[in-house]
Design a protein around this motif. Sequence first.
Motif, short mmCIF file in Angstrom:
data_model
loop_
_atom_site.label_atom_id
_atom_site.label_comp_id
_atom_site.label_asym_id
_atom_site.label_seq_id
_atom_site.Cartn_x
_atom_site.Cartn_y
_atom_site.Cartn_z
N GLY A 79 0.80 -0.67 0.01
CA GLY A 79 -0.04 0.20 -0.02
C GLY A 79 0.40 0.97 0.20
O GLY A 79 0.76 2.28 0.18
N GLN A 80 1.94 1.19 0.27
CA GLN A 80 2.71 2.57 0.47
C GLN A 80 3.93 2.69 -1.44
O GLN A 80 3.93 1.37 -1.92
N GLY A 81 3.25 3.87 -1.83
CA GLY A 81 4.19 4.11 -3.46
C GLY A 81 5.15 4.30 -2.95
O GLY A 81 6.34 4.44 -2.39
N VAL A 82 6.33 3.89 -4.38
CA VAL A 82 7.67 3.80 -4.48
C VAL A 82 7.76 4.91 -5.71
O VAL A 82 6.97 5.08 -6.96
N ASN A 83 8.66 5.90 -5.38
CA ASN A 83 9.33 6.75 -6.53
C ASN A 83 9.54 5.95 -7.58
O ASN A 83 9.32 6.14 -8.56
N SER A 84 10.94 6.20 -7.60
CA SER A 84 12.20 5.42 -8.13
C SER A 84 11.58 4.02 -8.84
O SER A 84 11.39 3.28 -8.75
N SER A 85 11.72 3.88 -10.15
CA SER A 85 12.18 2.29 -10.55
C SER A 85 12.98 1.23 -9.95
O SER A 85 12.80 0.34 -9.34
N ALA B 84 11.70 0.35 -6.56
CA ALA B 84 10.47 -0.07 -6.14
C ALA B 84 11.41 -1.38 -6.96
O ALA B 84 10.78 -2.80 -6.73
N LEU B 85 12.30 -1.37 -7.93
CA LEU B 85 12.69 -2.71 -8.14
C LEU B 85 13.07 -4.06 -6.92
O LEU B 85 13.12 -5.04 -6.50
N ALA C 276 11.89 -2.84 -3.71
CA ALA C 276 12.04 -3.88 -3.40
C ALA C 276 10.83 -4.69 -3.56
O ALA C 276 10.21 -5.54 -2.86
#
Lengths: 265, 142
Positions: A3-9, A12-13, A15
């Motif tokens: 549910g938490q947003g991630v800024n950079s790809s 995100a990767l 994570a």
Amino acid sequence: MVGQGVNSSDEALQAAHKMQEDMVKFDEDAQFGGELDMEQGRFTRFGKAMIRNQDTIALYMPQKIQSLGVLEYEQQDLSVARNVVSDKAGFVKKLGITKVFQAVDTLAGIIGANTNIASAITASMRIAENPRKQLNFREPVSRKFELNFNLSPRNEMESVRAYQIIQTFKKHAYPKLNKTWGKGTFYNFPAEFQIEYYTMQNGEPVQNDWLNKIGRCALREVNVDYAAGGAFSTFENGAPTHMNLSLTFEEMRLIDSELVEEQGY
Amino acid sequence: MASARDSLKPLFGDGVYPEDTIFTKLDLVSQFDSEAGMKPIKNLEYPLNVGTDEINHFVVFNVFSDAEARMMSEEEQQLQNAQSSVNNYTTAGGVVTTGTVMATRVVPKHMQNMALEFLVAVKQKSLPLRFHTLVSLHLGHG
């Protein structure tokens, strides 16, 4: 956490990598139930439904609450083993008196003669074989729980609620058609149920430990009698006034002594 | 007197269990955000005053099912699409694997990347974690 947003790809990767690792680890933990249960030789079932559905149902205590434990035993003929170990003389005599003549009877049977010499000999001696049977334990039988609820709605709201409850039980009792692996070639397993008894204490629901616990169950039968009052009667809107909902659950894994002693099954 | 809904609140709705209360095992449900993208809560009690002083003994049925059970229809569609994609790659991988050793390395790697892309998408869209489990299982990591 989900549910938490991630800024950079990149983040995100990373994570996603970590999350995947965590999930694999978590799956292993969940599937095998922790070290303690592994030591006791009790494993979590394969394919246990792990996701709690949003549907939760609370019903009044039914009139009959039974916990039936059935254990399966089997009578087995242990005469050969017992005679060989403890009564060799008897074993030899048994061979001489019965088995040899039984073989003769069998051979005679091939040519169509029903000789029954072995029976004639034992009858004339007025003796019968002692099978030295023993009752041997086989396995505990999975427990079944039959719950009957009389639903007699007092108003439209309760009629709706009764209808919803019946539909929810039925919905979860049946399998879904699997649309991933073909177009309905497979079924998805139906839902599983965890049944708990509660008592209100000081305004708080507390699990009633005086009654037996029930393990994860399959809903084996859902039967509804829409004319439970003896004749079909309805409110003005057509909703039945008396219904009987009969549910038969069966525990999905077998109980052992430790579960009874330590966890109150 | 508290209403039935008030007194049953701890048992109902998004009050998820951190563990299976029966077998004291962790349950995946505790890992999920109960707010985002879930089906509307459906808590059903009968009669309506169950859980009050009038009817203070009751039996609760918790329902456990597969991942799809808690999803909105849109999420279910996404999940099916993702599963279909992974299945297609799995089939392709099987065919190619019989051809060359190289393929056995390339295809699983491709699948891995595809799955990760999907995980990122899930992450960015704040979708529930269960997608990861299913994709992981399809990839043989489960």
